[in-house]
Design a protein around this motif. Structure first.
Motif, PDB file in Angstrom:
ATOM      1  N   GLY A  54     -23.803-100.866  49.619  1.00 24.58           N
ATOM      2  CA  GLY A  54     -23.608-100.367  48.549  1.00 24.58           C
ATOM      3  C   GLY A  54     -24.997 -99.620  48.031  1.00 24.58           C
ATOM      4  O   GLY A  54     -25.372 -98.670  47.111  1.00 24.58           O
ATOM      5  N   HIS A  55     -26.023-100.533  47.929  1.00 26.56           N
ATOM      6  CA  HIS A  55     -27.438-100.230  47.537  1.00 26.56           C
ATOM      7  C   HIS A  55     -27.974 -99.019  47.881  1.00 26.56           C
ATOM      8  O   HIS A  55     -28.227 -98.222  46.921  1.00 26.56           O
ATOM      9  N   TRP A  56     -27.743 -98.857  48.861  1.00 22.98           N
ATOM     10  CA  TRP A  56     -28.211 -97.392  49.630  1.00 22.98           C
ATOM     11  C   TRP A  56     -27.367 -96.268  49.269  1.00 22.98           C
ATOM     12  O   TRP A  56     -27.477 -95.209  49.224  1.00 22.98           O
ATOM     13  N   VAL A  57     -25.980 -96.715  49.438  1.00 21.95           N
ATOM     14  CA  VAL A  57     -24.953 -95.548  49.091  1.00 21.95           C
ATOM     15  C   VAL A  57     -24.976 -95.116  47.974  1.00 21.95           C
ATOM     16  O   VAL A  57     -25.057 -93.953  47.519  1.00 21.95           O
ATOM     17  N   TYR A  58     -25.108 -96.007  46.759  1.00 23.70           N
ATOM     18  CA  TYR A  58     -25.326 -95.749  45.567  1.00 23.70           C
ATOM     19  C   TYR A  58     -26.600 -94.924  45.063  1.00 23.70           C
ATOM     20  O   TYR A  58     -26.324 -93.750  44.547  1.00 23.70           O
ATOM     21  N   GLY A  59     -27.749 -95.404  45.684  1.00 25.88           N
ATOM     22  CA  GLY A  59     -28.802 -94.861  45.245  1.00 25.88           C
ATOM     23  C   GLY A  59     -29.523 -93.731  46.343  1.00 25.88           C
ATOM     24  O   GLY A  59     -30.028 -92.753  45.748  1.00 25.88           O
ATOM     25  N   ASP A  60     -29.125 -93.726  47.506  1.00 21.56           N
ATOM     26  CA  ASP A  60     -29.748 -92.710  48.499  1.00 21.56           C
ATOM     27  C   ASP A  60     -28.792 -91.628  48.864  1.00 21.56           C
ATOM     28  O   ASP A  60     -29.114 -90.714  49.295  1.00 21.56           O
ATOM     29  N   GLY A 116     -48.965-104.278  54.615  1.00 25.85           N
ATOM     30  CA  GLY A 116     -48.088-103.336  55.564  1.00 25.85           C
ATOM     31  C   GLY A 116     -46.635-102.956  54.844  1.00 25.85           C
ATOM     32  O   GLY A 116     -46.165-103.888  54.281  1.00 25.85           O
ATOM     33  N   LEU A 117     -46.491-101.865  55.015  1.00 25.97           N
ATOM     34  CA  LEU A 117     -45.224-101.326  54.393  1.00 25.97           C
ATOM     35  C   LEU A 117     -44.031-101.129  55.426  1.00 25.97           C
ATOM     36  O   LEU A 117     -42.987-101.617  55.175  1.00 25.97           O
ATOM     37  N   THR A 118     -44.146-100.730  56.612  1.00 22.64           N
ATOM     38  CA  THR A 118     -43.212-100.851  57.537  1.00 22.64           C
ATOM     39  C   THR A 118     -43.718-101.688  58.947  1.00 22.64           C
ATOM     40  O   THR A 118     -44.597-102.375  58.943  1.00 22.64           O
ATOM     41  N   GLY A 119     -42.768-102.078  59.635  1.00 23.34           N
ATOM     42  CA  GLY A 119     -43.088-102.987  60.913  1.00 23.34           C
ATOM     43  C   GLY A 119     -42.507-104.392  60.627  1.00 23.34           C
ATOM     44  O   GLY A 119     -42.242-104.718  59.694  1.00 23.34           O
ATOM     45  N   THR A 127     -37.403-103.751  44.049  1.00 19.42           N
ATOM     46  CA  THR A 127     -38.802-103.259  43.402  1.00 19.42           C
ATOM     47  C   THR A 127     -39.884-103.875  43.901  1.00 19.42           C
ATOM     48  O   THR A 127     -39.884-105.193  44.324  1.00 19.42           O
ATOM     49  N   ARG A 128     -40.981-103.268  44.344  1.00 13.46           N
ATOM     50  CA  ARG A 128     -42.335-103.762  44.812  1.00 13.46           C
ATOM     51  C   ARG A 128     -43.384-103.214  44.029  1.00 13.46           C
ATOM     52  O   ARG A 128     -43.282-102.415  43.137  1.00 13.46           O
ATOM     53  N   PHE A 174     -42.536 -88.009  40.003  1.00 11.33           N
ATOM     54  CA  PHE A 174     -41.407 -88.375  40.451  1.00 11.33           C
ATOM     55  C   PHE A 174     -41.477 -87.676  42.056  1.00 11.33           C
ATOM     56  O   PHE A 174     -40.521 -88.165  42.624  1.00 11.33           O
ATOM     57  N   ASP A 175     -42.270 -86.743  42.380  1.00 14.06           N
ATOM     58  CA  ASP A 175     -42.385 -86.541  43.632  1.00 14.06           C
ATOM     59  C   ASP A 175     -42.932 -87.662  44.811  1.00 14.06           C
ATOM     60  O   ASP A 175     -42.594 -87.643  45.725  1.00 14.06           O
ATOM     61  N   GLU A 176     -43.825 -88.295  44.135  1.00 13.51           N
ATOM     62  CA  GLU A 176     -44.660 -89.593  44.417  1.00 13.51           C
ATOM     63  C   GLU A 176     -43.474 -90.482  44.923  1.00 13.51           C
ATOM     64  O   GLU A 176     -43.550 -91.053  45.923  1.00 13.51           O
ATOM     65  N   ARG A 177     -42.682 -90.788  43.830  1.00 12.19           N
ATOM     66  CA  ARG A 177     -41.631 -91.855  44.012  1.00 12.19           C
ATOM     67  C   ARG A 177     -40.501 -91.394  45.105  1.00 12.19           C
ATOM     68  O   ARG A 177     -40.308 -92.208  45.926  1.00 12.19           O
ATOM     69  N   ARG A 178     -40.610 -90.032  45.095  1.00 13.93           N
ATOM     70  CA  ARG A 178     -39.278 -89.553  46.094  1.00 13.93           C
ATOM     71  C   ARG A 178     -40.094 -89.757  47.707  1.00 13.93           C
ATOM     72  O   ARG A 178     -39.440 -90.263  48.549  1.00 13.93           O
ATOM     73  N   ARG A 179     -41.479 -89.616  47.859  1.00 11.34           N
ATOM     74  CA  ARG A 179     -41.795 -89.692  49.001  1.00 11.34           C
ATOM     75  C   ARG A 179     -41.955 -91.250  49.510  1.00 11.34           C
ATOM     76  O   ARG A 179     -41.903 -91.743  50.547  1.00 11.34           O
ATOM     77  N   GLU A 180     -42.573 -92.060  48.448  1.00  8.41           N
ATOM     78  CA  GLU A 180     -42.858 -93.260  48.754  1.00  8.41           C
ATOM     79  C   GLU A 180     -41.784 -94.421  48.745  1.00  8.41           C
ATOM     80  O   GLU A 180     -41.511 -95.316  49.513  1.00  8.41           O
ATOM     81  N   LEU A 181     -40.684 -94.056  48.106  1.00  6.14           N
ATOM     82  CA  LEU A 181     -39.322 -94.943  48.019  1.00  6.14           C
ATOM     83  C   LEU A 181     -38.367 -94.431  48.585  1.00  6.14           C
ATOM     84  O   LEU A 181     -37.174 -94.956  48.399  1.00  6.14           O
TER      85      LEU A 181
END
Length: 513
Positions: free
Chosen positions: A68-74, A281-284, A401-402, A452-459
């Protein structure tokens, strides 16, 4: 939830989870039976520990059920396309009254009221342990109750974002004598949530399990990225205020978070690709989505292998990964090539761009861009040797949130409040760390658009996109169709028919009648 739970505490935790999940239906749908709380005797610390961790378990379950978290938001209104699933396609197109099981399940708020009631039971019953177990201190009790208050408030905030007006229940209903309930206004519910968190702040430490405070006898690394601390509570407060459009409060709350993040062992993810043993680190496997990451987190719900919480469902990887990463032919959802190039237009972007030396794509967030369907791999925590399609086992934490998200939220608030230069400084801190040129004070592009464009890229892939679109369009008023969706309350989900049929005092959300 924690690797050192005693056998008795573990049994009590599982008992509480089962009873709480079944009780939610009793509370809001069939108000003639008793609800959770009676299974615990509230005599010892093992019971408060089990009860508290049970609330965390219910909260995580509520967030990840049916992904749900990702279906609702993404998925809904977000940047992800659907490969071949008709149910997700319906959600993507805002057809939320479709008859698909996942749509019906995500329209049902029972799992969130399980959290609400579990927290209320805990707040009311935990003081009994103080009278019966001399090992249990007043400070321990207050810290426990504070967490329960914040989790209950967080559940209400999450429900308001999904359904708007929802019933506000402030007491447990474990004696069978409660009435069918009506919905309260979203504003009333959020005001209550804010008040509850504010009342809890002084009882929350910046870290649990420090040298001076062996919380339940355990040190900080056992509680890291699991419990709500003071900075976590401020992060939830900031988002409650942002959803309400109270940006002066967002300014104050986010300033506290940034000023005090080091006290909670929270740090930004300067290094995009997590390295073995690295602190950043963000990924991995050693990035912030992994429980291996050594630093604290603002608001996160972990699912570690070592606590037997990793599963093949309830993770975004279940929706996004496919060959060659896991043995699954196509992902359920993906970001199209056109969308990727539109979102990451600057080829210097470390998240996705082109390496000028090798001429190859930087595939930190995506893999196989040359293929028809690129794979979103920003979040990719897979148990070694268990990667076979629907049977793959994933261990990523759900990060609500991070640090960078809060920095960008603060930039949003300052821009709206007219403090443009401070907003630019915050924005550029994130942009430069990701390889992008700084936003110039001379730019003709509105600062709020760039934030908001940066939020789109980052999040991307973290459950934010739809809610960001709501806040953005409320402010800029440029998208007539989206603003019509807001004004007619079409941004909310319908209430599940099962809920309505069992409680005649509830009414369907106006948009979906």
């Amino acid at each position: 939830m924690i690797n050192k739970l005693k056998n008795k505490g573990l049994v009590l935790l599982f008992t509480l989870l089962i009873v709480m999940l079944s009780s939610c239906n009793k509370l809001l749908d069939a108000p003639n039976r008793s609800v959770a709380g009676e299974e615990l005797h509230w005599k010892s610390m093992s019971e408060t520990k089990a009860g508290l961790l049970g609330i965390y378990g219910l909260m995580r379950s509520a967030l990840v059920s049916n992904n749900g978290h990702w279906v609702y938001g993404d998925v809904r209104g977000g940047d992800f396309s659907v490969y071949s699933r008709a149910d997700l396609t319906a959600i993507k197109s805002n057809t939320l009254n479709a008859s698909f099981p996942i749509v019906q399940n995500l329209s049902n708020w029972q799992r969130f009221y399980a959290v609400v009631n579990a927290a209320s039971v805990f707040i009311e019953r935990a003081p009994q342990v103080l009278e019966n177990d001399n090992r249990y201190t007043e400070a321990n009790l207050q810290a426990d109750i504070a967490q329960a208050k914040v989790l209950r408030a967080f559940a209400y905030f999450y429900m308001v974002r999904i359904w708007g007006d929802v019933p506000l229940l402030t007491k447990s209903f474990d004696n069978g004598s409660f009435d069918a309930v009506k919905s309260n206004s979203a504003e009333e519910v959020l005001n209550y949530a804010e008040e509850q968190i504010l009342s809890a702040l002084e009882s929350l430490p910046f870290q649990f399990g420090t040298q001076d405070n062996k919380y339940y006898g355990e040190d900080w690394n056992n509680w890291n990225k699991i419990l709500i601390n003071r900075v976590s509570a401020y992060a939830i407060l900031a988002h409650i205020s942002a959803w309400q459009g109270k940006y002066s409060n967002v300014d104050a709350y986010t300033k506290f978070i940034i000023d005090n993040s080091s006290k909670a062992n929270v740090k930004n993810s300067n290094n995009l690709v997590g390295t073995w043993g690295g602190d950043d680190g963000l990924t991995g496997d050693y990035g912030i989505f992994s429980t291996n990451y050594g630093l604290g987190q603002l608001v996160a719900f972990s699912a570690a292998y070592w606590t037997a919480e990793a599963t093949n469902s309830g993770h975004i990887e279940q929706l996004t990964l496919a060959q060659p990463i896991v043995n699954k032919e196509f992902p359920d959802i993906f970001v199209s090539k056109d969308s990727i190039l539109n979102i990451y237009a600057d080829l210097e972007d470390k998240r996705f761009g082109i390496d000028t030396i090798s001429g190859l794509y930087r595939e930190v967030f995506f893999e196989g861009f040359q293929n028809q369907i690129p794979i979103f791999k920003k979040i990719k925590i897979i148990r070694d040797g268990v990667s076979n399609g629907n049977y793959a086992v994933f261990g990523s934490s759900l990060i609500f949130t991070r640090y960078e998200e809060i920095v960008l939220l603060r930039a949003e608030a300052l821009a709206i409040l007219g403090n443009r230069n401070a907003a630019i400084d915050l924005l550029n801190g994130v942009k430069i760390s990701r390889g992008l040129p700084a936003y110039s004070v001379l730019s003709t592009k509105p600062i709020i658009d760039e934030i908001f464009d940066e939020r789109r890229r980052e999040l991307i892939g973290e459950g934010w996109r739809f809610y960001d679109l709501v806040r953005y369009n409320k402010y800029v008023q440029k998208n007539a169709s989206f603003n019509h969706l807001i004004s007619t309350k079409g941004i909310y989900w319908p209430i599940a028919s099962d809920i309505l049929s069992r409680n005649p005092n509830l009414k369907q959300n106006e948009y979906w009648k």
